[in-house]
Design a protein around this motif. Structure first.
Motif, PDB file in Angstrom:
ATOM      1  N   LEU A   1       6.817  -6.398  16.510  1.00 18.59           N
ATOM      2  CA  LEU A   1       5.568  -6.394  17.277  1.00 18.59           C
ATOM      3  C   LEU A   1       5.301  -5.095  18.016  1.00 18.59           C
ATOM      4  O   LEU A   1       4.154  -4.811  18.358  1.00 18.59           O
ATOM      5  CB  LEU A   1       5.574  -7.550  18.293  1.00 18.59           C
ATOM      6  CG  LEU A   1       5.520  -8.958  17.711  1.00 18.59           C
ATOM      7  CD1 LEU A   1       5.719  -9.991  18.814  1.00 18.59           C
ATOM      8  CD2 LEU A   1       4.196  -9.201  16.999  1.00 18.59           C
TER       9      LEU A   1
ATOM     10  N   LEU B   1       7.576 -12.211  24.516  1.00 20.24           N
ATOM     11  CA  LEU B   1       6.866 -12.035  23.244  1.00 20.24           C
ATOM     12  C   LEU B   1       6.717 -13.353  22.477  1.00 20.24           C
ATOM     13  O   LEU B   1       6.157 -13.352  21.382  1.00 20.24           O
ATOM     14  CB  LEU B   1       7.619 -11.025  22.370  1.00 20.24           C
ATOM     15  CG  LEU B   1       7.684  -9.581  22.876  1.00 20.24           C
ATOM     16  CD1 LEU B   1       8.558  -8.751  21.953  1.00 20.24           C
ATOM     17  CD2 LEU B   1       6.291  -8.986  22.962  1.00 20.24           C
TER      18      LEU B   1
ATOM     19  N   GLN C   1       4.886 -16.214  22.741  1.00 24.37           N
ATOM     20  CA  GLN C   1       3.541 -16.663  22.369  1.00 24.37           C
ATOM     21  C   GLN C   1       2.857 -15.669  21.436  1.00 24.37           C
ATOM     22  O   GLN C   1       2.153 -16.046  20.500  1.00 24.37           O
ATOM     23  CB  GLN C   1       2.700 -16.872  23.632  1.00 24.37           C
ATOM     24  CG  GLN C   1       3.138 -18.055  24.486  1.00 24.37           C
ATOM     25  CD  GLN C   1       3.150 -19.359  23.699  1.00 24.37           C
ATOM     26  OE1 GLN C   1       2.204 -19.685  22.969  1.00 24.37           O
ATOM     27  NE2 GLN C   1       4.233 -20.114  23.839  1.00 24.37           N
ATOM     28  N   GLU C   2       3.096 -14.389  21.692  1.00 21.67           N
ATOM     29  CA  GLU C   2       2.506 -13.346  20.846  1.00 21.67           C
ATOM     30  C   GLU C   2       3.021 -13.457  19.419  1.00 21.67           C
ATOM     31  O   GLU C   2       2.258 -13.349  18.455  1.00 21.67           O
ATOM     32  CB  GLU C   2       2.880 -11.981  21.445  1.00 21.67           C
ATOM     33  CG  GLU C   2       1.965 -10.850  21.038  1.00 21.67           C
ATOM     34  CD  GLU C   2       2.261  -9.607  21.846  1.00 21.67           C
ATOM     35  OE1 GLU C   2       2.268  -8.524  21.248  1.00 21.67           O
ATOM     36  OE2 GLU C   2       2.495  -9.721  23.078  1.00 21.67           O
ATOM     37  N   TRP C   3       4.347 -13.694  19.283  1.00 19.77           N
ATOM     38  CA  TRP C   3       4.929 -13.827  17.954  1.00 19.77           C
ATOM     39  C   TRP C   3       4.409 -15.070  17.242  1.00 19.77           C
ATOM     40  O   TRP C   3       4.079 -15.014  16.044  1.00 19.77           O
ATOM     41  CB  TRP C   3       6.454 -13.876  18.022  1.00 19.77           C
ATOM     42  CG  TRP C   3       7.042 -14.313  16.704  1.00 19.77           C
ATOM     43  CD1 TRP C   3       7.687 -15.475  16.435  1.00 19.77           C
ATOM     44  CD2 TRP C   3       6.956 -13.595  15.474  1.00 19.77           C
ATOM     45  NE1 TRP C   3       8.013 -15.549  15.107  1.00 19.77           N
ATOM     46  CE2 TRP C   3       7.573 -14.398  14.481  1.00 19.77           C
ATOM     47  CE3 TRP C   3       6.414 -12.380  15.101  1.00 19.77           C
ATOM     48  CZ2 TRP C   3       7.667 -14.008  13.156  1.00 19.77           C
ATOM     49  CZ3 TRP C   3       6.508 -11.971  13.767  1.00 19.77           C
ATOM     50  CH2 TRP C   3       7.134 -12.786  12.817  1.00 19.77           C
TER      51      TRP C   3
ATOM     52  N   LYS D   1      -5.320  -3.961  19.451  1.00 24.49           N
ATOM     53  CA  LYS D   1      -3.898  -4.264  19.310  1.00 24.49           C
ATOM     54  C   LYS D   1      -3.642  -5.354  18.282  1.00 24.49           C
ATOM     55  O   LYS D   1      -2.741  -5.235  17.443  1.00 24.49           O
ATOM     56  CB  LYS D   1      -3.334  -4.673  20.667  1.00 24.49           C
ATOM     57  CG  LYS D   1      -1.874  -5.093  20.645  1.00 24.49           C
ATOM     58  CD  LYS D   1      -1.410  -5.493  22.033  1.00 24.49           C
ATOM     59  CE  LYS D   1       0.015  -6.021  22.011  1.00 24.49           C
ATOM     60  NZ  LYS D   1       0.467  -6.444  23.355  1.00 24.49           N
ATOM     61  N   ALA D   2      -4.428  -6.434  18.314  1.00 23.68           N
ATOM     62  CA  ALA D   2      -4.176  -7.572  17.422  1.00 23.68           C
ATOM     63  C   ALA D   2      -4.279  -7.163  15.960  1.00 23.68           C
ATOM     64  O   ALA D   2      -3.476  -7.584  15.123  1.00 23.68           O
ATOM     65  CB  ALA D   2      -5.161  -8.702  17.733  1.00 23.68           C
TER      66      ALA D   2
ATOM     67  N   GLN E   1      -1.249  -4.893  14.977  1.00 18.81           N
ATOM     68  CA  GLN E   1      -0.011  -5.679  15.033  1.00 18.81           C
ATOM     69  C   GLN E   1       0.153  -6.536  13.791  1.00 18.81           C
ATOM     70  O   GLN E   1       1.239  -6.604  13.205  1.00 18.81           O
ATOM     71  CB  GLN E   1      -0.010  -6.568  16.281  1.00 18.81           C
ATOM     72  CG  GLN E   1       0.925  -6.103  17.355  1.00 18.81           C
ATOM     73  CD  GLN E   1       1.063  -7.108  18.474  1.00 18.81           C
ATOM     74  OE1 GLN E   1       0.354  -8.110  18.550  1.00 18.81           O
ATOM     75  NE2 GLN E   1       1.971  -6.842  19.387  1.00 18.81           N
TER      76      GLN E   1
END
Length: 425
Positions: A34, A91, A93-95, A167-168, A171
């Motif tokens: 990420l 990380l 929730q992001e993952w 960013k999204a 990523q």
């Protein structure tokens, strides 16, 4: 095209040596997947843009999924997603969000993808200090896996905003490529029948299910016209074997120079290119100019009718050109086919960003660029088709990297650095 030993060989060779493959090895942890993603330039556009939907088609050679105990490539990729360790609680929730997004990417087989020639494979192995097993895999004719990984279709498509930090978007692309490299992929260059693989980018222009302001037929034509005028500049964003490739033919303002059926070494030997429609800018401009003054155009009741009229399948320069208009009436997208295949997320993200930015900027035409371009005329507004073609030929011959950077509001020498790093040796 350059001799293989003189080419830019980065981000091409097989990323996993079959002799040392460990089927139980875990992918990189979430923190590595990420973070450290590509940083793309923020364009300074007026007025500011909104997000626009984009699509990515990644063509690569890959190791067989059976080597890791999987029945299909999709099963292998999804298993790798499940094996990723979340080594940083911040990380988590992001993952999870990225992982669920990547499950939406279709995994396909594309039989048009070809392996490396033995000579190119040997050059890669020598340059990267790899084993003979890698060379064997790179030029394997039977038993290889020809992978095409596609980003999701609307309404789940990728989205990018070219004048903001996105960013999204970067990523998701970064994680996809980093997982592919963990599983073992290679980006082939060219074979006797033409380029072996590529990276295609779709940019939404008229699909109401996807993100982005919908363009009218005149705006779409303005983007295409600008692409033709900068064709001899943008071609340098790809590597040398793409410059005259039959799968992404250059749109010469002087007319088509070769046919799809010709082998690379036969190009230039065709006796009659004047009557070609495929690859031919001249035929398309003349048709569009005539359509704008025809009874058929006056009978169109809405924008969808006008788009269907101008971009009717079989009446454009064709699918296998650097900017494909055939997808407008099927997916509602412009398909940019120029880029070489790559195993690098930096290269892929930069290409998508450039294509989306090109659409945002040139949908307005080039006449807004100031005195230097004040003589620019939309191809439909020219007094006749021949004047439009003459103007496009002049513009194509005069175009430079500096002009393109200036008109797109890109950082100074951005494209030059991109070419030096990604395209040239």
């Amino acid at each position: 095209p350059a001799h293989p030993a003189q080419r830019n060989l980065q981000d091409m060779t097989l990323t996993v040596d079959p002799d040392s493959l460990d089927p139980t090895a875990s992918p990189p942890p979430a923190s590595e997947l990420l973070r450290d993603y590509p940083i793309l330039p923020q364009l300074k556009l007026q007025p500011a843009t909104l997000a626009r939907g984009v699509g990515l088609e990644v063509e690569l050679l890959a190791l067989q999924p059976a080597l890791r105990g999987a029945a299909t490539k999709a099963q292998e990729l999804h298993a790798a997603l499940d094996m990723v360790e979340v080594d940083d609680a911040e990380l988590a929730q992001e993952w999870l969000a990225v992982r669920e997004r990547l499950r939406l990417w279709p995994v396909c087989v594309d039989h048009s993808i070809k392996p490396f020639t033995p000579f190119a494979a040997a050059a890669l192995v020598e340059a990267n200090h790899q084993s003979s097993a890698v060379a064997t895999e790179l030029c394997r004719e039977k038993g290889n896996f020809t992978l095409e990984l596609k980003s999701p279709a609307p309404p789940h498509e990728l989205r990018i905003q070219v004048d903001a930090i996105d960013k999204a978007f970067v990523q998701e692309i970064s994680v996809a490529f980093r997982l592919l490299r963990h599983l073992g992929v290679a980006a082939p260059d060219t074979s006797e029948s033409g380029c072996s693989a590529a990276l295609h980018c779709h940019v939404n222009v008229c699909n109401s299910l996807a993100t982005g302001r919908l363009l009218c037929y005149r705006e779409i034509l303005a983007v295409w016209q600008a692409w033709v005028e900068f064709e001899l500049v943008t071609v340098r964003l790809s590597r040398s074997w793409r410059w005259r490739d039959r799968w992404a033919a250059t749109l010469y303002a002087t007319g088509a120079e070769f046919t799809f059926d010709q082998k690379p070494w036969e190009q230039g030997q065709v006796k009659n290119v004047l009557d070609l429609v495929a690859n031919d800018v001249l035929s398309f401009v003349r048709r569009c100019h005539g359509l704008a003054r025809s009874p058929h155009f006056r009978e169109c009741v809405d924008e969808s009718d006008r788009i269907a009229l101008f971009f009717e399948k079989g009446k454009t320069p064709g699918k296998h050109v650097s900017l494909n208009l055939e997808r407008i009436t099927t997916f509602g997208t412009l398909e940019f086919r120029r880029h070489h295949a790559t195993t690098s997320e930096h290269s892929a993200a930069a290409w998508v960003h450039f294509c989306a930015a090109f659409v945002e900027v040139f949908a307005k035409g080039r006449s807004h660029m100031g005195a230097a371009e004040s003589s620019w005329v939309h191809l439909l507004d020219a007094e006749d088709a021949e004047f439009a073609l003459s103007s496009m030929r002049t513009a194509q011959a005069a175009a430079t990297l500096a002009m393109l950077e200036d008109e797109m509001a890109l950082p100074k020498r951005y494209l030059e650095e991109l070419i030096r790093w990604d395209s040239c040796s």
